[in-house]
Scaffold this motif. Structure first.
Motif, short mmCIF file in Angstrom:
data_model
loop_
_atom_site.label_atom_id
_atom_site.label_comp_id
_atom_site.label_asym_id
_atom_site.label_seq_id
_atom_site.Cartn_x
_atom_site.Cartn_y
_atom_site.Cartn_z
N UNK A 1 0.86 -1.30 0.26
CA UNK A 1 -0.07 -0.03 0.01
C UNK A 1 0.73 1.12 -0.08
N UNK A 2 0.68 2.04 -0.74
CA UNK A 2 1.57 3.27 -1.02
C UNK A 2 0.85 4.30 -0.38
N UNK A 3 1.67 5.10 0.39
CA UNK A 3 1.34 6.30 1.01
C UNK A 3 1.69 7.60 0.49
N UNK A 4 0.79 8.11 -0.09
CA UNK A 4 1.09 9.29 -1.15
C UNK A 4 0.46 10.64 -0.61
N UNK A 5 0.83 11.84 -1.39
CA UNK A 5 0.26 13.11 -1.22
C UNK A 5 -0.41 13.41 -2.28
N UNK A 6 -1.34 14.39 -2.07
CA UNK A 6 -2.22 14.74 -3.20
C UNK A 6 -1.55 15.38 -4.37
N UNK A 7 -0.49 15.75 -4.21
CA UNK A 7 0.07 16.62 -5.28
C UNK A 7 1.17 15.43 -5.93
N UNK A 8 1.08 14.10 -5.76
CA UNK A 8 1.92 13.06 -6.38
C UNK A 8 1.04 11.86 -6.77
N UNK A 9 0.02 12.19 -7.42
CA UNK A 9 -0.84 11.10 -7.91
C UNK A 9 -0.24 10.23 -8.95
N UNK A 10 0.67 11.27 -9.92
CA UNK A 10 1.09 10.27 -10.86
C UNK A 10 2.23 9.22 -10.41
N UNK A 11 2.94 9.44 -9.53
CA UNK A 11 3.76 8.81 -9.01
C UNK A 11 3.02 7.50 -8.11
N UNK A 12 2.00 7.80 -7.78
CA UNK A 12 1.18 6.63 -7.24
C UNK A 12 0.48 5.63 -8.26
#
Length: 143
Positions: free
Chosen positions: A78-89
């Motif tokens: 499960x990736x923990x991502x940030x709203x500005x990093x959707x493409x990385x997710x």
């Protein structure tokens, strides 16, 4: 036996806080640090679910994901991502992560995602078991 959750984060304060919250929920938790961009998973570590930090841009996240997949091939990630990093997710999902969660998140939402990941893993294990039984059962048919 309780499932094991491995938390891999760059932010040591967030890492310890999250680990404490999951332990309070009676989960077995291990932690690993991405120190200087290098993932250090303790040898012999087996995890059912890996929570992997994907909040920072750069190839470090994908290298860490690749390393986790190599070291923990059966683990749900499960990736923990940030709203500005959707493409990385999204890239991480293509590379083998099974889910993601965006910070800030509610601990109950994370717990639900962990339970879903454990259910996927259990289903996958059962499916593999059936396939191996079928293979063994069919070995004598073509003789």
């Amino acid at each position: 036996m309780r499932p094991i959750i491995l938390i891999v984060l760059q932010d040591s304060f967030f890492l310890e806080t999250l680990a404490d919250k999951l332990r309070q929920r009676k989960m077995s938790v291990l932690t690993a640090d991405i120190g200087h961009g290098v993932l250090e998973i303790p040898s012999g570590t087996h995890a059912d679910v890996v929570l992997l930090d994907a909040r920072y841009k750069g190839k470090g996240t994908m290298q860490a994901l690749s390393s986790v997949k190599r070291e923990q091939p059966d683990a749900e990630i499960i990736l923990i991502s940030s709203p500005d990093n959707i493409s990385l997710s999204m890239q991480g999902m293509r590379e083998g992560a099974s889910d993601d969660i965006t910070v800030p998140f509610d601990i109950d939402t994370l717990i639900e995602k962990v339970r879903e990941a454990l259910a996927r893993k259990k289903t996958r294990s059962k499916t593999r078991g059936k396939h191996s039984i079928l293979k063994r059962g069919n070995q004598g048919i073509n003789k």
